[in-house]
Write an enzyme that holds these catalytic residues in place. Structure first.
Site, PDB file in Angstrom:
ATOM      1  CD  GLN A   4      -3.411   0.517   1.859  1.00 56.12           C
ATOM      2  OE1 GLN A   4      -3.794  -0.888   1.742  1.00 56.12           O
ATOM      3  NE2 GLN A   4      -3.909   1.424   2.587  1.00 56.12           N
ATOM      4  CB  CYS A  43      -3.823  -7.414  -0.588  1.00 63.37           C
ATOM      5  SG  CYS A  43      -3.313  -5.765   0.317  1.00 63.37           S
ATOM      6  CG  HIS A  93      -3.591 -11.500   0.789  1.00 63.95           C
ATOM      7  ND1 HIS A  93      -4.347 -10.362   1.296  1.00 63.95           N
ATOM      8  CD2 HIS A  93      -4.789 -12.412   0.938  1.00 63.95           C
ATOM      9  CE1 HIS A  93      -5.437 -10.281   1.603  1.00 63.95           C
ATOM     10  NE2 HIS A  93      -6.009 -11.495   1.372  1.00 63.95           N
ATOM     11  CG  ASP A 282       0.135  -4.640  -2.249  1.00 60.84           C
ATOM     12  OD1 ASP A 282       0.451  -3.526  -1.988  1.00 60.84           O
ATOM     13  OD2 ASP A 282      -0.537  -5.454  -1.573  1.00 60.84           O
ATOM     14  CG  HIS A 283      -2.534  -1.996  -3.221  1.00 60.68           C
ATOM     15  ND1 HIS A 283      -2.672  -1.191  -2.133  1.00 60.68           N
ATOM     16  CD2 HIS A 283      -2.762  -3.228  -2.885  1.00 60.68           C
ATOM     17  CE1 HIS A 283      -2.929  -1.787  -1.215  1.00 60.68           C
ATOM     18  NE2 HIS A 283      -3.003  -3.168  -1.394  1.00 60.68           N
TER      19      HIS A 283
END
Length: 495
Positions: A4, A43, A93, A282-283
């Site tokens: 994140q 995720c 994840h 991831d983002h």
């Protein structure tokens, strides 16, 4: 890998005002892809795409409770087949009974569940599932703590990663190696240790750059995300926002220090010169821009991620061409000398080595989202300066990021941009069959709701990874020669 991390904070490595000395040093010798985008701003879908190089409609990892199938090749499979020892330390994840996906060993469990319990339901539009949906309690409760669930996890990840680097440095493994170290920070909740919090006491960036937009003026997907976060339940003040952003920046400094510990072990064991080092998220996180938090959409703060790669054959520098985390797997394989023709059928990305060596790239970046807060799959394209977003349930969005980097001017209804809109819509139609995509997501959700309810009835066998330790093979035991042990565990051995 981190979780994140907003890519707009990495215009050329970490922004000058961020206290991130280890990442700044890494950036100085890396290829820095300033406009890198996640394949999916959530995720599990983002990570499955990062590892496989495939978009979610191919991996079928649509959301945070969709199984990542064992038959999908990942960069860990490709490198392992090429003779590499492969290790995962930290979060990835993975959902489903396969918790390795090509990694030979895994040093920690995951921080999030591996089952189907977080499955959304397109059949119930507007439903909010309180026990696992995001809410703004992370913003309201932002502040200082010396230990949290997430700090405990990342402390463990760093400890195990450092120990693994030392083990590899002592040359106990003859094969070349891959180690993926994946932290959960700076993911919310926005809570940081005091030593990092104090670094930002005079920070000039605690207010969002883009002021909150009234609910009625938000685009439909952003409205759904606000509803999913139950934004009306809490009175979010400017002080709440500033504390959240301060803690988020503090946690960038925290994870920078942890990364520094891993790199220090790499340096101390004389492995830096022949090791490719990559850094990616991831983002992102919108951090209050537009009045939005977290991720789950294609605006810059959510979809754009940092990506740094330090490697022989990849010239250091700042590359502005839009690229994707889908490109990571073919790039890593290219750098490791693995045939790209052999992996081409298994990726939607392309190697970044030619781009870093001056070859122009015209391939548009593709993104997908089909999880909570959506009622149908959403797809996006970044093509040159333009970003195009399409969903069957919503009007299209079109932004010129050169002219309006804040994405406050939707050009989709501007006659002057009708030709660009038509071109990108046609390009999207060539990439996606949206009715089929929607049907596959709904079918997947329906299957998982049946399976999850059944598996929670009666004896429950968890899929969560259980790290195993052979304690009788560590330190000194009586089946070992103490003289051999002490020498083999020392590195360097001649200083």
């Amino acid at each position: 890998m981190v979780d994140q991390l907003n890519g707009t904070l990495f215009p050329d490595g970490p922004a000058d005002w961020l206290h991130a000395p280890n990442l700044k040093a890494l950036a100085a010798r890396s290829a820095r892809f300033a406009n890198s985008y996640t394949a999916s701003p959530l995720c599990a879908p983002g990570r499955a795409s990062f590892m496989s190089g495939q978009l979610p409609h191919r991996t079928r990892v649509y959301d945070n409770a969709a199984e990542f199938a064992s038959d999908i090749p990942t960069y860990a499979h490709h490198l392992r087949a090429a003779g590499y020892a492969t290790t995962l330390c930290g979060k990835m994840h993975f959902v489903g009974p396969d918790q390795l996906h090509g990694f030979e060993e895994r040093l920690t469990t995951d921080i999030y569940p591996a089952d189907f319990g977080w499955t959304p339901d397109y059949g119930k539009p507007g439903e909010r599932i309180d026990w696992w949906y995001h809410n703004l309690g992370s913003v309201k409760g932002a502040g200082v703590a010396e230990i949290t669930n997430q700090l405990e996890y990342d402390d463990e990840v760093a400890f195990n990663a450092v120990r693994k680097v030392y083990d590899l440095g002592r040359r106990g493994e003859e094969r070349p190696w891959l180690l993926t170290v994946s932290f959960t920070h700076p993911h919310d909740p926005y809570v940081a240790r005091r030593k990092y919090w104090d670094l930002y006491v005079d920070c000039a960036h605690l207010d969002p750059a883009i002021p909150a937009i009234p609910y009625a003026l938000q685009d439909p997907h952003s409205q759904r995300l606000l509803d999913a976060c139950e934004f009306r339940a809490l009175d979010i003040t400017q002080d709440d926002i500033r504390r959240s952003r301060r803690a988020y920046f503090a946690n960038i400094s925290y994870v920078d220090e942890k990364i520094g510990e891993v790199l220090e072990a790499l340096e101390g064991t004389r492995q830096v010169d022949n090791t490719i080092i990559a850094f990616v998220s991831d983002h992102g996180d919108l951090l209050g821009d537009r009045g939005l938090w977290f991720k789950m959409n294609f605006f810059e703060g959510s979809a754009r991620v940092p990506m740094l790669i330090a490697a022989p054959g990849l010239p250091a520098g700042n590359y502005q061409t839009p690229v994707s985390t889908l490109d990571f797997t073919p790039t890593l394989c290219d750098l490791a000398g693995i045939s790209l023709a052999a992996i081409a059928p298994w990726t939607d990305g392309e190697t970044l080595v030619p781009l870093a060596n001056g070859v122009a790239r015209t391939t548009p970046v593709r993104m997908e989202y089909a999880a909570e807060g959506s009622v149908a799959p959403i797809v996006g394209l970044r093509d040159g300066a333009f970003k195009y977003i399409e969903c069957p349930a919503d009007p299209p969005l079109l932004f010129d990021l050169d002219a309006h980097p804040d994405e406050l001017h939707n050009l989709a209804t501007d006659p002057a941009h009708a030709q660009t809109l038509a071109r990108l819509a046609a390009l999207a139609a060539g990439h996606w069959d949206l009715p089929r995509f929607d049907a596959e997501v709904r079918a997947s959700q329906a299957r998982r709701h049946v399976v999850y309810a059944a598996l929670r009835n009666g004896a429950y066998f968890p899929w969560d990874f259980q790290p195993l330790q052979q304690a009788s093979e560590r330190y000194m035991r009586n089946h070992m020669d103490l003289n051999v042990l002490e020498l083999s565990k020392r590195y360097p051995r001649d200083e």
